[in-house]
Design a protein around this motif. Sequence first.
Motif, PDB file in Angstrom:
ATOM      1  N   HIS A 145       0.811  -1.227   0.000  1.00 34.80           N
ATOM      2  CA  HIS A 145       0.000   0.000   0.000  1.00 34.80           C
ATOM      3  C   HIS A 145       0.840   1.272   0.000  1.00 34.80           C
ATOM      4  CE1 HIS A 145      -3.351  -2.498   2.181  1.00 34.80           C
ATOM      5  NE2 HIS A 145      -2.960  -3.024   1.041  1.00 34.80           N
ATOM      6  N   SER A 197     -10.388   3.991  -8.800  1.00 42.03           N
ATOM      7  CA  SER A 197      -9.797   2.665  -8.654  1.00 42.03           C
ATOM      8  C   SER A 197      -8.306   2.756  -8.358  1.00 42.03           C
ATOM      9  CB  SER A 197     -10.046   1.831  -9.910  1.00 42.03           C
ATOM     10  OG  SER A 197      -9.397   2.384 -11.027  1.00 42.03           O
ATOM     11  N   ASP A 198      -7.627   3.760  -8.927  1.00 40.05           N
ATOM     12  CA  ASP A 198      -6.210   3.946  -8.618  1.00 40.05           C
ATOM     13  C   ASP A 198      -6.018   4.221  -7.127  1.00 40.05           C
ATOM     14  OD1 ASP A 198      -5.366   3.767 -11.363  1.00 40.05           O
ATOM     15  OD2 ASP A 198      -6.097   5.810 -11.651  1.00 40.05           O
ATOM     16  N   HIS A 231      -8.139   3.284  -4.750  1.00 39.35           N
ATOM     17  CA  HIS A 231      -8.465   2.023  -4.061  1.00 39.35           C
ATOM     18  C   HIS A 231      -7.266   1.083  -4.027  1.00 39.35           C
ATOM     19  CE1 HIS A 231     -12.693   2.175  -2.963  1.00 39.35           C
ATOM     20  NE2 HIS A 231     -13.011   2.658  -4.145  1.00 39.35           N
ATOM     21  N   PHE A 232      -6.604   0.915  -5.169  1.00 43.15           N
ATOM     22  CA  PHE A 232      -5.456   0.010  -5.220  1.00 43.15           C
ATOM     23  C   PHE A 232      -4.336   0.500  -4.306  1.00 43.15           C
ATOM     24  CE2 PHE A 232      -6.949  -1.450  -9.600  1.00 43.15           C
ATOM     25  CZ  PHE A 232      -7.364  -2.686  -9.117  1.00 43.15           C
ATOM     26  N   ARG A 243      -6.744  -3.587  -3.204  1.00 44.77           N
ATOM     27  CA  ARG A 243      -7.615  -4.476  -3.950  1.00 44.77           C
ATOM     28  C   ARG A 243      -8.936  -3.803  -4.302  1.00 44.77           C
ATOM     29  NH1 ARG A 243      -8.355  -9.537  -0.763  1.00 44.77           N
ATOM     30  NH2 ARG A 243      -9.667 -10.108  -2.524  1.00 44.77           N
ATOM     31  N   VAL A 268      -3.534  -6.270  -5.618  1.00 48.95           N
ATOM     32  CA  VAL A 268      -2.169  -5.839  -5.917  1.00 48.95           C
ATOM     33  C   VAL A 268      -1.207  -6.781  -5.196  1.00 48.95           C
ATOM     34  CG1 VAL A 268      -0.490  -3.970  -5.761  1.00 48.95           C
ATOM     35  CG2 VAL A 268      -2.905  -3.436  -6.152  1.00 48.95           C
ATOM     36  N   LEU A 327       0.280   2.335 -12.202  1.00 49.51           N
ATOM     37  CA  LEU A 327      -1.142   2.663 -12.181  1.00 49.51           C
ATOM     38  C   LEU A 327      -1.551   3.433 -13.434  1.00 49.51           C
ATOM     39  CD1 LEU A 327      -1.543   3.727  -8.432  1.00 49.51           C
ATOM     40  CD2 LEU A 327      -2.474   1.664  -9.508  1.00 49.51           C
ATOM     41  N   VAL A 366      -4.046  -2.640 -13.649  1.00 46.64           N
ATOM     42  CA  VAL A 366      -4.531  -3.674 -12.730  1.00 46.64           C
ATOM     43  C   VAL A 366      -3.496  -4.792 -12.725  1.00 46.64           C
ATOM     44  CG1 VAL A 366      -6.343  -5.345 -12.217  1.00 46.64           C
ATOM     45  CG2 VAL A 366      -6.950  -3.112 -13.170  1.00 46.64           C
ATOM     46  N   TYR A 367      -2.911  -5.040 -11.557  1.00 46.35           N
ATOM     47  CA  TYR A 367      -1.838  -6.027 -11.451  1.00 46.35           C
ATOM     48  C   TYR A 367      -2.208  -7.327 -12.151  1.00 46.35           C
ATOM     49  CZ  TYR A 367       1.608  -9.129  -9.341  1.00 46.35           C
ATOM     50  OH  TYR A 367       2.618 -10.036  -9.155  1.00 46.35           O
TER      51      TYR A 367
END
Length: 374
Positions: free
Chosen positions: A26, A55-56, A58-59, A64, A70, A76, A130-131
Amino acid sequence: MASLNSTHHALETSHPNPSLQVTADHRIKMVEAPVEEPGPGHVLLHIKTTGICGSDIHFWKTGRIGSLVVEGDCILGHEAAGIVLKCGEGVEDLKVGDRVAVEPGVPCERCFLCREGRYNLCDDVQFAGVYPYHGTIQRYKVHPAKWLYKIPNNVSYAEAALLEPLSVVLHGVRTGGLSLGRPALICGAGPIGLLALAAARASGAHPIVITDLEPKRLSFARDYVPSCITYQVDRDLSSEENAAAVRRLFGADEYSAPSTILECTGVESSVVLATFAVRRGGVVCVIGVGKSVMNNLPFMHISLAEIDLRFINRYRDTWPAGLACLSGGTLDVKKLVSHVFPLEKAMEAMDICSDLGNGSIKVQIVDEVAAAVV
């Protein structure tokens, strides 16, 4: 598409390739990334503009979104536009110097969903940012030519980068079925909600109410679409009580209640509000991304009222329509860009975007370097 395990050969360039990467623990960091040689059917892009998506954040903050986790360092970004620097073998529809918008999801094109044309549901999609698939917050990126779209001369890179969230809205509008002269409710006045508001207005829906917790965003909504009605959600009221207040804005009788609701937050309380605000037999289309499990949906209310609860996953076949909306003047998306940062300050851009108190709407990262490949 480039991933952490890519076998593309590295290119020598006249400029470094700074990139914004998220880590499994994180954190975010600026890292020099390799520049890859475009393989058959691919092109090398200079990414000129990338928008930061929720979403960026959030990741970064949680590591996740649902089942998307991730598990290692990953660049990103997926709301992008750029210029073609080099074409791989077999690329015929693009040439060096073409300005293009990036559709970030690359489906397998082999599964039954892809064959049906529902490629947004492909389980093997390679989605930028997205990983383990690297995204667009970098200077150079390789991408399949098939998933790039030429930008008309009257559309800027900033506007073209907004095609990705606009595509989400276009798919939501198509799924939700807005109608000329029928009342509509938009839940959430973030970038997706504001684009949905503009799309609802363009569709002829009327009247249109938009909700949010943040008064600054509602004020922006009134300036953006002056004909809309705004409602600030009251944290001290239940979702059902807030829904009743929203209903009163449309009128007293059942027929005047919204027939279509575009729920753009994914927040459970807002989804519940939507199910109570929609008219009996109406449609609630959930566009927002929420938590994995929602425990408090009013199942019997939804059932007895025959509420059509619909969902979307990203988009499909929306980029041509989105470009037509922008080049034809149907929608004005430029006003949504509230903050612009150079690529080297991408971490600062993420900080601004992660705190709603900063008043950001859409934060974009731009790269003005005259990039070239040796």
